[in-house]
Design a protein around this motif. Sequence first.
Motif, PDB file in Angstrom:
ATOM      1  N   UNK A 589     -26.697  57.594 -66.021  1.00  0.00           N
ATOM      2  CA  UNK A 589     -27.343  56.747 -65.011  1.00  0.00           C
ATOM      3  C   UNK A 589     -27.080  57.249 -63.594  1.00  0.00           C
ATOM      4  N   UNK A 590     -28.051  57.171 -62.717  1.00  0.00           N
ATOM      5  CA  UNK A 590     -27.819  57.528 -61.310  1.00  0.00           C
ATOM      6  C   UNK A 590     -26.935  56.503 -60.636  1.00  0.00           C
ATOM      7  N   UNK A 591     -26.439  56.841 -59.458  1.00  0.00           N
ATOM      8  CA  UNK A 591     -25.565  55.937 -58.736  1.00  0.00           C
ATOM      9  C   UNK A 591     -26.315  54.742 -58.176  1.00  0.00           C
ATOM     10  N   UNK A 592     -25.541  53.781 -57.712  1.00  0.00           N
ATOM     11  CA  UNK A 592     -26.131  52.574 -57.151  1.00  0.00           C
ATOM     12  C   UNK A 592     -26.222  51.460 -58.167  1.00  0.00           C
ATOM     13  N   UNK A 593     -26.193  50.227 -57.668  1.00  0.00           N
ATOM     14  CA  UNK A 593     -26.330  49.072 -58.545  1.00  0.00           C
ATOM     15  C   UNK A 593     -27.794  48.862 -58.870  1.00  0.00           C
ATOM     16  N   UNK A 594     -28.061  48.769 -60.159  1.00  0.00           N
ATOM     17  CA  UNK A 594     -29.438  48.597 -60.588  1.00  0.00           C
ATOM     18  C   UNK A 594     -29.617  47.340 -61.410  1.00  0.00           C
ATOM     19  N   UNK A 595     -30.865  46.898 -61.480  1.00  0.00           N
ATOM     20  CA  UNK A 595     -31.232  45.749 -62.290  1.00  0.00           C
ATOM     21  C   UNK A 595     -32.155  46.207 -63.410  1.00  0.00           C
ATOM     22  N   UNK A 596     -32.289  45.377 -64.419  1.00  0.00           N
ATOM     23  CA  UNK A 596     -33.347  45.552 -65.402  1.00  0.00           C
ATOM     24  C   UNK A 596     -34.536  44.742 -64.899  1.00  0.00           C
ATOM     25  N   UNK A 597     -35.582  45.429 -64.452  1.00  0.00           N
ATOM     26  CA  UNK A 597     -36.745  44.740 -63.918  1.00  0.00           C
ATOM     27  C   UNK A 597     -37.491  44.040 -65.052  1.00  0.00           C
ATOM     28  N   UNK A 598     -37.857  42.796 -64.822  1.00  0.00           N
ATOM     29  CA  UNK A 598     -38.666  42.035 -65.770  1.00  0.00           C
ATOM     30  C   UNK A 598     -39.835  41.410 -65.017  1.00  0.00           C
ATOM     31  N   UNK A 599     -40.796  40.895 -65.769  1.00  0.00           N
ATOM     32  CA  UNK A 599     -41.918  40.213 -65.126  1.00  0.00           C
ATOM     33  C   UNK A 599     -41.442  39.001 -64.327  1.00  0.00           C
ATOM     34  N   UNK A 600     -40.329  38.429 -64.725  1.00  0.00           N
ATOM     35  CA  UNK A 600     -39.793  37.282 -63.997  1.00  0.00           C
ATOM     36  C   UNK A 600     -39.058  37.689 -62.733  1.00  0.00           C
ATOM     37  N   UNK A 601     -38.391  38.826 -62.759  1.00  0.00           N
ATOM     38  CA  UNK A 601     -37.617  39.263 -61.595  1.00  0.00           C
ATOM     39  C   UNK A 601     -37.680  40.780 -61.489  1.00  0.00           C
ATOM     40  N   UNK A 602     -38.422  41.233 -60.495  1.00  0.00           N
ATOM     41  CA  UNK A 602     -38.546  42.673 -60.238  1.00  0.00           C
ATOM     42  C   UNK A 602     -38.641  42.886 -58.728  1.00  0.00           C
ATOM     43  N   UNK A 603     -37.525  42.832 -58.011  1.00  0.00           N
ATOM     44  CA  UNK A 603     -37.553  42.952 -56.539  1.00  0.00           C
ATOM     45  C   UNK A 603     -37.737  44.392 -56.072  1.00  0.00           C
ATOM     46  N   UNK A 604     -38.834  45.015 -56.514  1.00  0.00           N
ATOM     47  CA  UNK A 604     -39.094  46.399 -56.144  1.00  0.00           C
ATOM     48  C   UNK A 604     -39.232  46.527 -54.629  1.00  0.00           C
ATOM     49  N   UNK A 605     -39.930  45.557 -54.015  1.00  0.00           N
ATOM     50  CA  UNK A 605     -40.117  45.605 -52.566  1.00  0.00           C
ATOM     51  C   UNK A 605     -38.783  45.541 -51.843  1.00  0.00           C
ATOM     52  N   UNK A 606     -37.876  44.704 -52.335  1.00  0.00           N
ATOM     53  CA  UNK A 606     -36.576  44.561 -51.673  1.00  0.00           C
ATOM     54  C   UNK A 606     -35.803  45.872 -51.736  1.00  0.00           C
ATOM     55  N   UNK A 607     -35.769  46.506 -52.894  1.00  0.00           N
ATOM     56  CA  UNK A 607     -35.069  47.792 -53.017  1.00  0.00           C
ATOM     57  C   UNK A 607     -35.720  48.855 -52.132  1.00  0.00           C
ATOM     58  N   UNK A 608     -37.056  48.832 -52.068  1.00  0.00           N
ATOM     59  CA  UNK A 608     -37.752  49.823 -51.239  1.00  0.00           C
ATOM     60  C   UNK A 608     -37.462  49.592 -49.766  1.00  0.00           C
ATOM     61  N   UNK A 609     -37.476  48.336 -49.345  1.00  0.00           N
ATOM     62  CA  UNK A 609     -37.156  48.035 -47.948  1.00  0.00           C
ATOM     63  C   UNK A 609     -35.723  48.444 -47.619  1.00  0.00           C
ATOM     64  N   UNK A 610     -34.813  48.249 -48.549  1.00  0.00           N
ATOM     65  CA  UNK A 610     -33.426  48.659 -48.325  1.00  0.00           C
ATOM     66  C   UNK A 610     -33.331  50.178 -48.206  1.00  0.00           C
ATOM     67  N   UNK A 611     -34.137  50.886 -48.986  1.00  0.00           N
ATOM     68  CA  UNK A 611     -34.173  52.340 -48.863  1.00  0.00           C
ATOM     69  C   UNK A 611     -34.623  52.743 -47.464  1.00  0.00           C
TER      70      UNK A 611
END
Length: 619
Positions: A589-611
Amino acid sequence: MNSANPMTSELQARPAAPARFYQAFVFLCGVAVMTVEMAASRLLAPFFGDSLLVWSNLIGIIMLGLAAGYYWGGRYADRHPRPEPLFVAVLLAGLWVSLLPLVTRPLFRLLPGDVFSTPTRLIIVSFAGASLAFLPPVTLLGWVSPYVLRLLNQSVESSGRLAGRLYALSTVGSLMGTFLPSLVTIPWLGTAATLALAGALLIGSSAWGLVRSRAERVEHEMQQRRPPSHPPKPKPEHPLRSFFLFLFLGVPATVFVASRGPLKPVPGLVTEAESAYQFIQIWQQGQIRYLVVNEGGGIQSFYRPGSPFGTGWYYDYLALLPYLYRLAPSPAGRATAAGAAEAVRAAQTPGRGIAAPAMAATAAPAAAAASAATAATAATKAATASTATPATKAVAAPAGEAVLKTLLIGYAGGTVAQQLAALPAPYRSEVVGVEIDPEMVRLARDYMGGIPPHTRVVVADGRIWLRRDKDKYDIIIVDAYSREMYIPFHLSTQEFFREAKEHLRPGGLLALNVNASQTGGLLASFYRTLASVFPHVYWARSGAYMNYLLVATGRPLSPETLPAVIGRDGPPELLPPATELAAGWRSTPPGGKGLVFTDDRAPVEWFTDWMVVTYPARK
């Protein structure tokens, strides 16, 4: 003792027709507010992008303008309960809206900002530009509802019902102002015409109301001064009517004509288009054409007559997927790949030629990439030839095997499809490309080399198409982005990857292009999500920027022999990326804290904004 305001008494004495006009006026102004907001996003996108940060600024400015207009409009109405100030305010708002296509271009050019500016700069610059352009007219339009409420309110007993009716009309108008521009006027007429129509609507309705209210006031004053036995005089032609007619017809039409031409002129511009999804430009430098969206912070597609390989960007790494698919598992070590990778790095010093920044807005690195790739190819061939083993010579599938079948979600300008169609047998693919934006497909067909042979392009949402599709594929590639930098969340989840897995043939590959940092959490989240569906997940950097390739499959996959196969059977331009991929291949696995994205919770925008927020520190 009756102490009623004489102006209120005047309004109470008027017939019911003005009340109906005022209600229609509230409705039309509600249409205009949301039309301005929808069109504003299209004016901002070519200069600041369409990211969540820019949208947050825009929505905040609209809310701020309405709040200020409600407050000051209500105060002014209490002090001056006459209709004329209201109509003058809306008339000025209409003029401002009509001028927006003309004034925003030079204004926004003075305030440069893109998605990979520092976040503070992007927020401040886009907020400043949007405030200067859109805050004044929205504030003036915010006057309407409280002002009309003050003008029409005749008793406390009916004030609640009247307020509810006016705000309901304003909200219904806003609903129409949301859907009409996005579904009809912007796709069919364009942003400038949409704003011209909104401006004409505001100018026409407010000018008519202003002329009528002044005429009624004059008539009312004449009736008070005239003896009862005197017959009324004919109404003279109001001197302002011709002027208002000119404003209604002349100003929006003049601005619309003056604003024709490129929305964002750039050197080498070939064409530009506004679609329902984004602002698209194609520009050319030398023999190379680039397709970019919104503010042009990233290259979405690449076209060069002749060989489609050797782009220097992540496309070349996606073109290696058919070779990975044909590879048999090999126990060979990483020494060969690592030594060849070192030869590539030495040949490219100074400056890494094979991976110009994938989000760069300039085409200059492409020429350097081509020359560096030539030197790297020679060095890598020498390295792989000297270290070839029997195992590396037996890794490819026989040439007689059937043509591969690949599903490409995120067709864009067709760069990846052109590469897959141009590979030699048995690595060539029949491609089904899925693209949500029909304007993108049209531009790809007309300006980016056309649709490649054995390629079918479907205009649809990738996940909806996958759910309806009955075919099976050897390779599925997900290279879809919305608002340039965000991977759509519904194409990022565990449920989506399960659906995709059902469409893979035995041993098939699912590959993703992810724009991320290695430790920011987004890459780790995609890895964890894929690992929850597939037994084997791999990742590697795909270029010298922030692009990463993730590959998920049901079988072990080892690319140590990939450079040897490319050196023997592949386009020579793919040898440097093949060597880099083999050297950087990871299963942990790459570094960083990751989530398992689901249809109920997938904060892709939040991770991208943090990037984006942490980008300056990494840079």
